[in-house]
Design a protein around this motif. Structure first.
Motif, short mmCIF file in Angstrom:
data_model
loop_
_atom_site.label_atom_id
_atom_site.label_comp_id
_atom_site.label_asym_id
_atom_site.label_seq_id
_atom_site.Cartn_x
_atom_site.Cartn_y
_atom_site.Cartn_z
N PRO A 104 -67.96 -46.88 105.72
CA PRO A 104 -68.13 -47.82 104.61
C PRO A 104 -66.81 -48.40 104.12
O PRO A 104 -66.74 -49.57 103.72
N THR A 105 -65.76 -47.58 104.15
CA THR A 105 -64.44 -48.07 103.74
C THR A 105 -63.98 -49.19 104.64
O THR A 105 -63.53 -50.25 104.17
N ILE A 106 -64.09 -48.98 105.95
CA ILE A 106 -63.65 -49.97 106.93
C ILE A 106 -64.45 -51.26 106.81
O ILE A 106 -63.90 -52.37 106.77
N VAL A 107 -65.79 -51.12 106.73
CA VAL A 107 -66.66 -52.30 106.68
C VAL A 107 -66.42 -53.11 105.41
O VAL A 107 -66.25 -54.33 105.45
N ASN A 108 -66.40 -52.43 104.25
CA ASN A 108 -66.21 -53.15 102.99
C ASN A 108 -64.83 -53.78 102.90
O ASN A 108 -64.68 -54.90 102.41
N ALA A 109 -63.80 -53.05 103.35
CA ALA A 109 -62.45 -53.62 103.33
C ALA A 109 -62.38 -54.82 104.26
O ALA A 109 -61.72 -55.83 103.94
N THR A 166 -67.27 -66.37 96.32
CA THR A 166 -66.53 -65.70 97.38
C THR A 166 -65.44 -64.81 96.81
O THR A 166 -65.23 -63.68 97.28
N ILE A 167 -64.72 -65.30 95.80
CA ILE A 167 -63.69 -64.49 95.16
C ILE A 167 -64.29 -63.22 94.56
O ILE A 167 -63.77 -62.11 94.74
N ARG A 168 -65.41 -63.38 93.87
CA ARG A 168 -66.04 -62.23 93.22
C ARG A 168 -66.51 -61.20 94.24
O ARG A 168 -66.29 -60.00 94.07
N TRP A 169 -67.16 -61.69 95.31
CA TRP A 169 -67.66 -60.75 96.32
C TRP A 169 -66.51 -60.13 97.10
O TRP A 169 -66.58 -58.96 97.49
N GLY A 170 -65.45 -60.88 97.34
CA GLY A 170 -64.30 -60.32 98.04
C GLY A 170 -63.71 -59.15 97.28
O GLY A 170 -63.43 -58.09 97.85
N ILE A 171 -63.53 -59.33 95.97
CA ILE A 171 -63.00 -58.26 95.13
C ILE A 171 -63.98 -57.09 95.06
O ILE A 171 -63.58 -55.92 95.09
N PHE A 172 -65.27 -57.41 94.99
CA PHE A 172 -66.29 -56.35 94.91
C PHE A 172 -66.30 -55.50 96.18
O PHE A 172 -66.42 -54.27 96.12
N PHE A 173 -66.18 -56.13 97.35
CA PHE A 173 -66.14 -55.38 98.60
C PHE A 173 -64.94 -54.44 98.63
O PHE A 173 -65.04 -53.29 99.09
N LEU A 174 -63.80 -54.90 98.15
CA LEU A 174 -62.62 -54.05 98.12
C LEU A 174 -62.82 -52.89 97.15
O LEU A 174 -62.38 -51.77 97.40
N PHE A 175 -63.51 -53.16 96.05
CA PHE A 175 -63.85 -52.11 95.08
C PHE A 175 -64.73 -51.04 95.74
O PHE A 175 -64.50 -49.83 95.57
N LEU A 176 -65.74 -51.47 96.52
CA LEU A 176 -66.62 -50.52 97.21
C LEU A 176 -65.84 -49.69 98.22
O LEU A 176 -66.13 -48.50 98.41
N VAL A 221 -62.66 -48.78 98.04
CA VAL A 221 -61.90 -47.77 97.28
C VAL A 221 -62.84 -46.70 96.74
O VAL A 221 -62.53 -45.49 96.80
N LEU A 222 -63.99 -47.12 96.25
CA LEU A 222 -64.96 -46.17 95.68
C LEU A 222 -65.43 -45.18 96.74
O LEU A 222 -65.57 -43.98 96.47
N ASN A 223 -65.70 -45.65 97.95
CA ASN A 223 -66.13 -44.76 99.02
C ASN A 223 -65.06 -43.72 99.33
O ASN A 223 -65.36 -42.54 99.54
N GLU A 224 -63.79 -44.15 99.35
CA GLU A 224 -62.70 -43.22 99.61
C GLU A 224 -62.64 -42.14 98.53
O GLU A 224 -62.44 -40.96 98.84
N VAL A 225 -62.81 -42.53 97.28
CA VAL A 225 -62.77 -41.57 96.17
C VAL A 225 -63.89 -40.54 96.30
O VAL A 225 -63.66 -39.33 96.14
N VAL A 226 -65.10 -41.01 96.62
CA VAL A 226 -66.26 -40.11 96.67
C VAL A 226 -66.18 -39.15 97.84
O VAL A 226 -66.34 -37.93 97.66
N TRP A 227 -65.93 -39.67 99.07
CA TRP A 227 -65.98 -38.74 100.21
C TRP A 227 -64.81 -37.77 100.24
O TRP A 227 -64.90 -36.67 100.79
N ARG A 228 -63.69 -38.15 99.63
CA ARG A 228 -62.52 -37.27 99.64
C ARG A 228 -62.57 -36.22 98.53
O ARG A 228 -61.81 -35.23 98.58
N ASN A 229 -63.42 -36.41 97.54
CA ASN A 229 -63.42 -35.51 96.38
C ASN A 229 -64.74 -34.78 96.13
O ASN A 229 -64.79 -33.91 95.25
#
Length: 214
Positions: free
Chosen positions: A111-116, A152-162, A164-172
């Motif tokens: 999910p991190t790779i795809v969203n980024a 596009t700007i909003r969705w671009g930022i949202f995908f980057l947020f997702l 980061v969020l995936n990294e936080v969840v799976w690592r912790n």
């Protein structure tokens, strides 16, 4: 196989909205329940034990369901929607690596790779004067140029947020928590975000039939 390249919705897209939703959510639901009932699946179908633990069994079934979903999309809709297509490629690659190396990290980072990837692609496209979001939402709505730029700007930022969020969840958190969040957390967040964009969508919507008559 070709992917949809026209932002104008096809007849199949308009006639099968629920099928498109099922094809996109189906593999995720299988992934969740396969992880939840991994031990039962191995006991019922011993061959699945070759894949490894519950998360690896779920990953294998997730890959199979994703491939089937893409095949059905191609047959019924006549094309492969861009987001599920790209996501499917990453699922197969990272899922295969996870099972082969018996390393959960690969599928957890998917999910991190795809969203980024989507976030960078959307924001990067704008830098070259191209809004790529129209190819993602080709069957949902049509906007004027300013509308696509803002969305596009909003969705671009949202995908980057997702990402980061995936990294936080799976690592912790635990595997079970990560899988549950992937289905029951990410989806509601995405739905809420999507609904929050409706005022912008309505403000910048255009009528293709009306435009064609001008």
């Amino acid at each position: 196989m070709s992917t949809e390249s026209d932002i104008t919705p096809s007849a199949a897209d308009r006639h099968h909205p629920l099928l498109k939703l099922a094809l996109e959510l189906g593999p995720l639901m299988i992934f969740f329940f396969a992880n939840l009932r991994g031990q039962w699946l191995v006991e019922t179908f011993p061959a699945l034990s070759e894949l490894g633990g519950p998360l690896f069994v779920a990953t294998g079934l997730f890959m199979a369901a994703t491939i089937i979903s893409l095949i059905v999309s191609k047959i019924v809709l006549g094309h492969l929607p861009i987001m599920p297509f790209v996501s499917g490629i990453v699922v197969v690659i990272f899922g295969s690596l996870s099972i082969w190396l018996q390393n959960e990290t690969f599928i957890k980072m998917k999910p991190t790779i795809v969203n980024a990837l989507f976030g960078v692609a959307l924001l990067g496209g704008l830098a070259f004067g191209k809004s790529l979001l129209g190819y993602v939402f080709n069957a949902a709505f049509q906007l004027d140029a300013e509308g696509w730029r803002k969305l596009t700007i909003r969705w671009g930022i949202f995908f980057l947020f997702l990402a980061v969020l995936n990294e936080v969840v799976w690592r912790n958190f635990s595997d079970g928590t990560w899988v549950a969040f992937k289905v029951w957390g990410t989806m509601p967040i995405t739905i809420i975000f999507t609904l929050a964009q409706m005022p912008l969508v309505l403000k910048h919507s255009i009528n293709l039939e009306t435009e064609g008559e001008k």
